[in-house]
Design a protein around this motif. Structure first.
Motif, PDB file in Angstrom:
ATOM      1  N   ALA A 293     -76.549   9.826 -57.010  1.00  9.17           N
ATOM      2  CA  ALA A 293     -75.665   8.750 -57.465  1.00  9.17           C
ATOM      3  C   ALA A 293     -74.647   9.254 -58.483  1.00  9.17           C
ATOM      4  O   ALA A 293     -73.548   8.708 -58.590  1.00  9.17           O
ATOM      5  N   PHE A 294     -74.997  10.299 -59.224  1.00  7.58           N
ATOM      6  CA  PHE A 294     -74.082  10.763 -60.272  1.00  7.58           C
ATOM      7  C   PHE A 294     -72.775  11.311 -59.697  1.00  7.58           C
ATOM      8  O   PHE A 294     -71.695  10.814 -60.045  1.00  7.58           O
ATOM      9  N   GLY A 357     -89.644  18.455 -63.813  1.00  9.48           N
ATOM     10  CA  GLY A 357     -89.036  19.212 -64.891  1.00  9.48           C
ATOM     11  C   GLY A 357     -87.527  19.352 -64.839  1.00  9.48           C
ATOM     12  O   GLY A 357     -86.946  20.124 -65.610  1.00  9.48           O
ATOM     13  N   LEU A 358     -86.849  18.617 -63.955  1.00  8.03           N
ATOM     14  CA  LEU A 358     -85.400  18.675 -63.892  1.00  8.03           C
ATOM     15  C   LEU A 358     -84.787  17.712 -64.906  1.00  8.03           C
ATOM     16  O   LEU A 358     -85.437  16.740 -65.335  1.00  8.03           O
ATOM     17  N   ALA A 359     -83.550  17.990 -65.297  1.00  7.09           N
ATOM     18  CA  ALA A 359     -82.814  17.058 -66.157  1.00  7.09           C
ATOM     19  C   ALA A 359     -82.256  15.958 -65.267  1.00  7.09           C
ATOM     20  O   ALA A 359     -81.344  16.177 -64.472  1.00  7.09           O
ATOM     21  N   MET A 360     -82.817  14.781 -65.376  1.00  4.88           N
ATOM     22  CA  MET A 360     -82.476  13.656 -64.515  1.00  4.88           C
ATOM     23  C   MET A 360     -81.599  12.667 -65.293  1.00  4.88           C
ATOM     24  O   MET A 360     -81.974  12.229 -66.382  1.00  4.88           O
ATOM     25  N   PRO A 361     -80.400  12.332 -64.790  1.00  7.48           N
ATOM     26  CA  PRO A 361     -79.574  11.355 -65.499  1.00  7.48           C
ATOM     27  C   PRO A 361     -80.364  10.083 -65.785  1.00  7.48           C
ATOM     28  O   PRO A 361     -81.189   9.652 -64.966  1.00  7.48           O
ATOM     29  N   ASN A 362     -80.143   9.510 -66.957  1.00  4.48           N
ATOM     30  CA  ASN A 362     -80.814   8.264 -67.329  1.00  4.48           C
ATOM     31  C   ASN A 362     -80.666   7.264 -66.191  1.00  4.48           C
ATOM     32  O   ASN A 362     -79.561   6.847 -65.841  1.00  4.48           O
ATOM     33  N   GLN A 363     -81.786   6.889 -65.596  1.00  7.71           N
ATOM     34  CA  GLN A 363     -81.745   6.122 -64.358  1.00  7.71           C
ATOM     35  C   GLN A 363     -81.175   4.721 -64.520  1.00  7.71           C
ATOM     36  O   GLN A 363     -80.388   4.253 -63.697  1.00  7.71           O
ATOM     37  N   SER A 364     -81.543   4.044 -65.583  1.00  8.11           N
ATOM     38  CA  SER A 364     -81.029   2.694 -65.796  1.00  8.11           C
ATOM     39  C   SER A 364     -79.512   2.713 -65.994  1.00  8.11           C
ATOM     40  O   SER A 364     -78.783   1.900 -65.418  1.00  8.11           O
ATOM     41  N   LEU A 366     -77.392   5.152 -65.054  1.00 11.29           N
ATOM     42  CA  LEU A 366     -76.717   5.650 -63.862  1.00 11.29           C
ATOM     43  C   LEU A 366     -76.578   4.565 -62.805  1.00 11.29           C
ATOM     44  O   LEU A 366     -75.498   4.352 -62.248  1.00 11.29           O
ATOM     45  N   PHE A 367     -77.676   3.855 -62.514  1.00 11.75           N
ATOM     46  CA  PHE A 367     -77.618   2.840 -61.465  1.00 11.75           C
ATOM     47  C   PHE A 367     -76.813   1.615 -61.907  1.00 11.75           C
ATOM     48  O   PHE A 367     -76.156   0.971 -61.093  1.00 11.75           O
ATOM     49  N   SER A 368     -76.844   1.307 -63.203  1.00  5.81           N
ATOM     50  CA  SER A 368     -75.986   0.229 -63.705  1.00  5.81           C
ATOM     51  C   SER A 368     -74.518   0.620 -63.572  1.00  5.81           C
ATOM     52  O   SER A 368     -73.665  -0.208 -63.232  1.00  5.81           O
ATOM     53  N   GLY A 369     -74.226   1.904 -63.836  1.00  3.67           N
ATOM     54  CA  GLY A 369     -72.856   2.385 -63.680  1.00  3.67           C
ATOM     55  C   GLY A 369     -72.384   2.309 -62.250  1.00  3.67           C
ATOM     56  O   GLY A 369     -71.216   2.003 -61.977  1.00  3.67           O
ATOM     57  N   ALA A 461     -82.261  -1.105 -57.423  1.00  6.26           N
ATOM     58  CA  ALA A 461     -82.486   0.139 -58.161  1.00  6.26           C
ATOM     59  C   ALA A 461     -82.367  -0.095 -59.661  1.00  6.26           C
ATOM     60  O   ALA A 461     -83.121   0.474 -60.455  1.00  6.26           O
ATOM     61  N   VAL A 462     -81.426  -0.945 -60.071  1.00  5.42           N
ATOM     62  CA  VAL A 462     -81.307  -1.301 -61.487  1.00  5.42           C
ATOM     63  C   VAL A 462     -82.575  -2.025 -61.943  1.00  5.42           C
ATOM     64  O   VAL A 462     -83.131  -1.726 -63.010  1.00  5.42           O
ATOM     65  N   TYR A 463     -83.042  -2.959 -61.127  1.00  8.05           N
ATOM     66  CA  TYR A 463     -84.239  -3.722 -61.481  1.00  8.05           C
ATOM     67  C   TYR A 463     -85.446  -2.814 -61.681  1.00  8.05           C
ATOM     68  O   TYR A 463     -86.229  -2.984 -62.617  1.00  8.05           O
ATOM     69  N   ARG A 464     -85.571  -1.800 -60.815  1.00  4.25           N
ATOM     70  CA  ARG A 464     -86.733  -0.899 -60.901  1.00  4.25           C
ATOM     71  C   ARG A 464     -86.664   0.018 -62.114  1.00  4.25           C
ATOM     72  O   ARG A 464     -87.694   0.499 -62.588  1.00  4.25           O
ATOM     73  N   ASN A 465     -85.473   0.282 -62.618  1.00  2.00           N
ATOM     74  CA  ASN A 465     -85.325   1.302 -63.652  1.00  2.00           C
ATOM     75  C   ASN A 465     -84.979   0.753 -65.034  1.00  2.00           C
ATOM     76  O   ASN A 465     -85.047   1.498 -66.015  1.00  2.00           O
ATOM     77  N   PHE A 466     -84.591  -0.507 -65.132  1.00  2.00           N
ATOM     78  CA  PHE A 466     -84.271  -1.080 -66.438  1.00  2.00           C
ATOM     79  C   PHE A 466     -85.550  -1.274 -67.257  1.00  2.00           C
ATOM     80  O   PHE A 466     -86.602  -1.627 -66.718  1.00  2.00           O
ATOM     81  N   ASP A 467     -85.463  -1.067 -68.557  1.00  2.00           N
ATOM     82  CA  ASP A 467     -86.613  -1.249 -69.452  1.00  2.00           C
ATOM     83  C   ASP A 467     -86.695  -2.720 -69.856  1.00  2.00           C
ATOM     84  O   ASP A 467     -86.055  -3.161 -70.806  1.00  2.00           O
TER      85      ASP A 467
END
Length: 486
Positions: A293-294, A357-364, A366-369, A461-467
């Motif tokens: 997505a990035f 162990g990978l650097a993963m973009p902040n999921q919430s 990224l998907f909100s963006g 995807a936003v719903y699954r990853n938002f805190d």
């Protein structure tokens, strides 16, 4: 092992079966409707060797150079390097190409994050995905992603209709699995390989399903047929030269979509990434875009810059940029653009560590963006149309501006002053028309909205990853609710 553009073109001359407009294509690198996309990808390969761009496009490891887009991201700087490379590509090309490989290799990283799941199923699968990731880095193929099925009757289970509507395994052999079905995939006809995966979880409560499949498919494998949609290059107007001037984006950046027919295609066991186990298939569907997505959203940022630039030049040429109403519309475009930029920047700055162990973009973030970028795209395109005005839909073609009998009238009514002469205005209006109004523009809008799953899935995807816990705790405290509510 970074490739040159010519090496990429040579890799496509492998006898693959390609059809477009009802005709067989002998060489995709020379076909007039496929060639522009091949040339764009070849140019990116050549940028990896050009002394002016090589430093931004590659990284060095153990004395060898590799493509920055395929590099495994272990720290924030890796993502910034990828972002800088994409910006350089779009600016050098003078337009936006979406499917070039760096935006699809991340889907394999997502599956690698699920290696514990794969190991539970069969340790060979985890070994296969890791090996393919490193092979992609080493050999620099044009790697795409076979995702969308022809669908069929979705009210029925696959086995209750023509089973080939969804890709499935028809036979196991000592050499591998034999698969049948079809997939839609942009750029498949002129790529080297695809990560084929299930579109939706259509296996119900079953733990095993012949439709739960992920594998690497070589685009020249026996049994594969590429049936392409008609391209936009040269599609409007009788004169190719005029057409290229009137539709500058469609003739350079149209990325051909393909219905990839899989007619009993053998996939060797070493290319099978998961098979039958619906748990693995569900995992990849839920995490498919955690990396890809990035770069995809970054392409939308480049597209936003192109929209803003075309709109701003159009108001500047007629001296309207000082009007408050015009500035307000430009500001709306800027807010949309900067919102995309902010989401991307923040997703890197607050990157998370993935299960592998990978650097993963902040999921919430990224998907909100992604939702912010794509749900606002139709509105922003229409806003740009307002700023460009009606001339983008009424201006004559380039031949009219050049013909001896009509050129004097075009020069008279399209020249504003010594700075803005008729030919420059024609070029600007042609760009804006192809960006906002043409068949190509409409196709690209639809593609942007759905290429990384439809809007409801993007919101899911936003719903699954938002805190959600933070807001719940805050409201719980503010209301003075009892601990029974937790």
């Amino acid at each position: 092992m970074i490739r040159t553009g010519e090496q990429f073109r040579d890799s496509l001359r492998d006898g693959r079966e390609i059809w477009i407009n009802g005709e067989r294509v002998e060489d995709p690198s020379t076909h007039p409707q496929i060639k522009p996309a091949v040339d764009a990808r070849a140019y990116i390969y050549d940028m990896q060797h050009d002394t002016k761009t090589k430093a931004a496009m590659t990284y060095e490891e153990n004395g060898e150079d590799f493509a920055i887009g395929l590099r495994l991201p272990f720290e924030q700087q890796d993502w910034q390097d990828k972002r800088d490379a994409v910006d350089l590509i779009t600016h050098n090309l003078g337009g936006v190409v979406t499917r070039v490989g760096d935006e699809t290799i991340g889907e394999m990283w997502s599956l690698w994050d699920g290696k514990d799941i794969l190991n539970e199923i069969d340790p060979r699968f985890a070994e296969n995905i890791e090996r393919h990731i490193h092979q992609a880095i080493k050999f620099d193929p044009f790697h795409v992603s076979a995702n969308t099925d022809p669908k069929g009757d979705r009210s029925k289970a696959p086995q209750d209709q023509d089973p080939d509507m969804l890709v499935h395994v028809v036979k196991e052999t000592d050499a591998g699995i034999v698969i049948r079905g079809a997939k839609f995939e942009t750029a498949a006809a002129y790529s080297n390989q695809a990560f084929l995966k299930p579109t939706i979880a259509n296996w119900g409560d079953s733990e095993l399903s012949d439709y739960a499949l992920g594998c690497i498919v070589k685009m020249d494998a026996p049994g594969i047929k590429h049936i392409c949609r008609s391209g936009f290059a040269g599609a409007s107007g009788a004169c190719p030269r005029a057409n290229q001037q009137d539709y500058p984006l469609a003739n350079k950046f149209d990325e051909i979509d393909t219905l990839m027919i899989l007619d009993d295609v053998l996939v060797p066991w070493e290319d099978v990434l998961f098979y039958q186990h619906t748990k693995a298939a569900s995992f990849i569907r839920a995490t498919l875009h955690r990396y890809s997505a990035f770069p995809y959203v970054q392409r939308t940022l480049s597209y936003a810059d192109l929209i803003i630039g075309a709109a701003l030049w159009n108001v500047k040429q007629t001296g309207l940029e000082k009007q408050q109403a015009v500035q307000e519309k430009l500001s709306e475009l800027a807010v949309w653009r900067e919102g995309i930029n902010a989401f991307l920047t923040a997703a890197i700055a607050t990157a998370e560590t993935s299960p592998n162990g990978l650097a993963m973009p902040n999921q919430s973030l990224l998907f909100s963006g992604r939702v912010h970028a794509l749900t606002n795209l139709p509105k922003m395109m229409h806003l740009a149309r307002e700023l460009c005005g009606g001339q983008i839909c009424v201006t004559p073609d380039a031949n009219t501006f050049a013909a001896a009998d009509t050129k004097p009238w075009m020069d008279k009514f399209y020249s504003i002053n010594e700075k803005w002469v008729a030919d420059d205005r024609r070029k600007l209006l042609a760009l804006a028309r192809d960006l906002l109004n043409s068949d190509y523009a409409g196709h690209r809008l639809t593609f942007q909205l759905f290429a990384q799953s439809p809007p409801f899935a993007q919101l899911a995807a936003v719903y699954r990853n938002f805190d959600w816990d933070g807001p719940l705790d805050f409201a719980h405290k503010a209301a003075g609710l009892s601990d029974r509510m937790k």
